[in-house]
Design an enzyme around this catalytic site. Structure first.
Site, PDB file in Angstrom:
ATOM      1  N   SER A 208      13.354   7.390   9.919  1.00  0.00           N
ATOM      2  CA  SER A 208      13.592   7.371   8.351  1.00  0.00           C
ATOM      3  C   SER A 208      14.662   7.897   7.879  1.00  0.00           C
ATOM      4  O   SER A 208      15.251   9.017   8.017  1.00  0.00           O
ATOM      5  CB  SER A 208      12.437   8.423   7.659  1.00  0.00           C
ATOM      6  OG  SER A 208      12.744   8.485   6.410  1.00  0.00           O
TER       7      SER A 208
ATOM      8  N   HIS B 188      13.225   2.918   8.862  1.00  0.00           N
ATOM      9  CA  HIS B 188      12.164   3.093   7.762  1.00  0.00           C
ATOM     10  C   HIS B 188      13.089   3.530   6.681  1.00  0.00           C
ATOM     11  O   HIS B 188      13.642   4.464   6.594  1.00  0.00           O
ATOM     12  CB  HIS B 188      11.229   4.273   8.433  1.00  0.00           C
ATOM     13  CG  HIS B 188      10.230   4.305   7.447  1.00  0.00           C
ATOM     14  ND1 HIS B 188       9.122   3.829   7.568  1.00  0.00           N
ATOM     15  CD2 HIS B 188      10.064   5.493   6.745  1.00  0.00           C
ATOM     16  CE1 HIS B 188       8.092   4.241   6.758  1.00  0.00           C
ATOM     17  NE2 HIS B 188       8.616   5.474   6.135  1.00  0.00           N
TER      18      HIS B 188
ATOM     19  N   ASP C  11      12.512   5.012   2.545  1.00  0.00           N
ATOM     20  CA  ASP C  11      11.321   5.716   1.733  1.00  0.00           C
ATOM     21  C   ASP C  11      11.747   5.485   0.403  1.00  0.00           C
ATOM     22  O   ASP C  11      12.727   6.017  -0.106  1.00  0.00           O
ATOM     23  CB  ASP C  11      11.012   7.025   2.053  1.00  0.00           C
ATOM     24  CG  ASP C  11      10.452   7.315   3.365  1.00  0.00           C
ATOM     25  OD1 ASP C  11       9.325   6.850   3.651  1.00  0.00           O
ATOM     26  OD2 ASP C  11      11.102   7.981   4.241  1.00  0.00           O
TER      27      ASP C  11
ATOM     28  N   MET D  50      10.979   6.065  -3.585  1.00  0.00           N
ATOM     29  CA  MET D  50      10.110   7.178  -4.402  1.00  0.00           C
ATOM     30  C   MET D  50      10.440   6.876  -5.757  1.00  0.00           C
ATOM     31  O   MET D  50      11.374   6.796  -6.267  1.00  0.00           O
ATOM     32  CB  MET D  50      10.131   8.295  -3.922  1.00  0.00           C
ATOM     33  CG  MET D  50      10.052   8.770  -2.396  1.00  0.00           C
ATOM     34  SD  MET D  50      10.450  10.284  -2.200  1.00  0.00           S
ATOM     35  CE  MET D  50      10.462  10.330  -0.375  1.00  0.00           C
TER      36      MET D  50
ATOM     37  N   HIS E 100       9.112   1.326   2.681  1.00  0.00           N
ATOM     38  CA  HIS E 100       7.748   2.237   2.440  1.00  0.00           C
ATOM     39  C   HIS E 100       7.754   2.333   0.888  1.00  0.00           C
ATOM     40  O   HIS E 100       8.707   3.330   0.680  1.00  0.00           O
ATOM     41  CB  HIS E 100       7.846   3.401   3.285  1.00  0.00           C
ATOM     42  CG  HIS E 100       6.532   4.338   2.682  1.00  0.00           C
ATOM     43  ND1 HIS E 100       6.300   5.737   3.487  1.00  0.00           N
ATOM     44  CD2 HIS E 100       5.368   4.215   2.174  1.00  0.00           C
ATOM     45  CE1 HIS E 100       5.188   6.170   3.018  1.00  0.00           C
ATOM     46  NE2 HIS E 100       4.709   5.187   2.075  1.00  0.00           N
TER      47      HIS E 100
ATOM     48  N   MET F  86       6.702   3.839  -2.466  1.00  0.00           N
ATOM     49  CA  MET F  86       5.686   5.250  -3.012  1.00  0.00           C
ATOM     50  C   MET F  86       5.952   4.997  -4.446  1.00  0.00           C
ATOM     51  O   MET F  86       6.734   5.736  -5.211  1.00  0.00           O
ATOM     52  CB  MET F  86       6.148   6.445  -2.369  1.00  0.00           C
ATOM     53  CG  MET F  86       5.827   6.724  -0.923  1.00  0.00           C
ATOM     54  SD  MET F  86       6.602   8.170  -0.135  1.00  0.00           S
ATOM     55  CE  MET F  86       7.996   7.011   0.464  1.00  0.00           C
TER      56      MET F  86
ATOM     57  N   MET G  98      -0.489   8.128   6.499  1.00  0.00           N
ATOM     58  CA  MET G  98       0.402   9.379   6.146  1.00  0.00           C
ATOM     59  C   MET G  98      -0.121  10.502   6.910  1.00  0.00           C
ATOM     60  O   MET G  98      -1.373  10.985   6.792  1.00  0.00           O
ATOM     61  CB  MET G  98       0.650   9.590   4.668  1.00  0.00           C
ATOM     62  CG  MET G  98       1.113   8.449   3.882  1.00  0.00           C
ATOM     63  SD  MET G  98       2.827   8.128   4.343  1.00  0.00           S
ATOM     64  CE  MET G  98       3.654   9.782   4.446  1.00  0.00           C
TER      65      MET G  98
ATOM     66  N   ASP H 297       3.481   8.566   9.996  1.00  0.00           N
ATOM     67  CA  ASP H 297       4.479   8.776   9.125  1.00  0.00           C
ATOM     68  C   ASP H 297       4.556  10.171   8.667  1.00  0.00           C
ATOM     69  O   ASP H 297       3.484  10.483   7.799  1.00  0.00           O
ATOM     70  CB  ASP H 297       4.908   7.900   7.895  1.00  0.00           C
ATOM     71  CG  ASP H 297       6.128   8.235   6.982  1.00  0.00           C
ATOM     72  OD1 ASP H 297       6.648   8.861   7.483  1.00  0.00           O
ATOM     73  OD2 ASP H 297       6.330   7.408   6.214  1.00  0.00           O
TER      74      ASP H 297
HETATM   75  C1  DX5 Z   1       7.424  11.123   3.301  1.00  0.00           C
HETATM   76  C2  DX5 Z   1       8.140  10.047   3.923  1.00  0.00           C
HETATM   77  C3  DX5 Z   1       8.415  10.116   5.411  1.00  0.00           C
HETATM   78  C4  DX5 Z   1       9.436  11.274   5.731  1.00  0.00           C
HETATM   79  C5  DX5 Z   1       9.320  11.586   7.208  1.00  0.00           C
HETATM   80  O1  DX5 Z   1       7.122  10.723   1.928  1.00  0.00           O
HETATM   81  O2  DX5 Z   1       7.000   8.748   3.734  1.00  0.00           O
HETATM   82  O3  DX5 Z   1       9.052   8.859   5.945  1.00  0.00           O
HETATM   83  O4  DX5 Z   1      10.768  10.732   5.346  1.00  0.00           O
HETATM   84  O5  DX5 Z   1       9.996  12.641   7.310  1.00  0.00           O
HETATM   85  P1  DX5 Z   1       9.930  13.714   8.377  1.00  0.00           P
HETATM   86  O6  DX5 Z   1      10.045  13.176   9.510  1.00  0.00           O
HETATM   87  O7  DX5 Z   1      10.961  14.717   8.059  1.00  0.00           O
HETATM   88  O8  DX5 Z   1       8.617  14.141   8.099  1.00  0.00           O
HETATM   89 ZN    ZN Z   2       7.816   6.769   4.947  1.00  0.00          ZN
END
Ligand code: DX5
Ligand code: ZN
Length: 216
Positions: A10, A35, A37, A39, A69, A71, A140, A178
């Site tokens: 990620s 990956h 993320d 948000m 991903h 969110m 998750m 994840d």
């Molecule tokens: C959280 C994300 C994850 C996160 C994982 O909302 O979806 O992808 O970045 O990071 P680590 O591996 O640091 O938990």
């Molecule tokens: Zn993620």
């Protein structure tokens, strides 16, 4: 194993002043999944990357597989712009109130792979109706929104349940996990049935030990 084991680092866990270097690092480690993320500050209490970031990195590194991903409260309003930006797979959460099944169909119509995401408080059964439509189910193992949190063991039961349901339903979706993955706990996630491993903090800290723990 139904699917080849993949590590999907990620870029949220890398240095945001050098996103290109994060992707280059993933590539140098011999990996292809990236990956991303995304948000919105509503569905999760944080903001991160938009479609412009996916467009910029996918243009610079066209050979990578962009595992996006979302969110977001309304991912249906954004799947087209992420598809146009070079996403390879787009995952959406089933929890917010929007047309989830139609949005999964739209992702396929846009020529991309699709995924549905299950939050820690969401039972696996709540998402089961979507399984025949998706290429990946993402479990998750932390509350979404931030990297660097600790792995929640209850994800292991969900992964095992998904593996069983996949067999019973005669489907082939990937099982991705994840949040809070480390060299210490990744073995348990793979043993439970995960074939796609997201890692931010642990990957950028020590990619070799994570890869060694996965046997890749
Ligand atoms: C959280 C994300 C994850 C996160 C994982 O909302 O979806 O992808 O970045 O990071 P680590 O591996 O640091 O938990
Ligand atoms: Zn993620």
């Amino acid at each position: 194993m139904v699917n080849k084991l993949e590590l999907a680092p990620s870029i949220l866990g890398g240095d945001h002043s050098m996103l290109a270097e994060s992707v280059a690092r993933i590539s140098r480690e011999g990996l292809s999944w990236v990956h991303v993320d995304v948000m919105d500050g509503h569905f999760v209490p944080n903001l991160s990357f938009g479609p412009g970031v996916v467009a910029a990195i996918s243009k610079k590194f066209p050979g990578m597989f962009y595992d996006v991903h979302l969110m977001l409260d309304n991912p249906n309003l954004y799947v087209k712009s992420f598809a146009d930006s070079g996403a390879s797979l787009i995952s959406i959460h089933g929890e917010p109130d929007y047309p989830v099944a139609e949005t999964l169909d739209e992702i396929h119509l846009l020529g991309k792979k699709s995924g549905v995401v299950i939050n820690p408080d969401t039972p696996v059964a709540d998402a089961a109706a979507y399984f025949p439509k998706v290429d990946l189910v993402l479990v998750m193992s932390v509350q979404p929104g931030f990297g660097g949190q600790s792995f929640n063991d209850s994800a292991l039961q969900k992964i095992a349940m998904l593996k069983k349901m996949r067999e019973e339903m005669k489907l082939g979706f990937r099982i991705e996990v994840d949040g809070g993955i480390t060299a210490q706990n990744v073995g348990a996630a793979v043993a439970a049935g995960a074939d796609t491993i997201v890692a931010g903090t642990a990957f950028f800290k020590n990619p070799s030990s994570l890869k060694a723990a996965m046997g890749i």
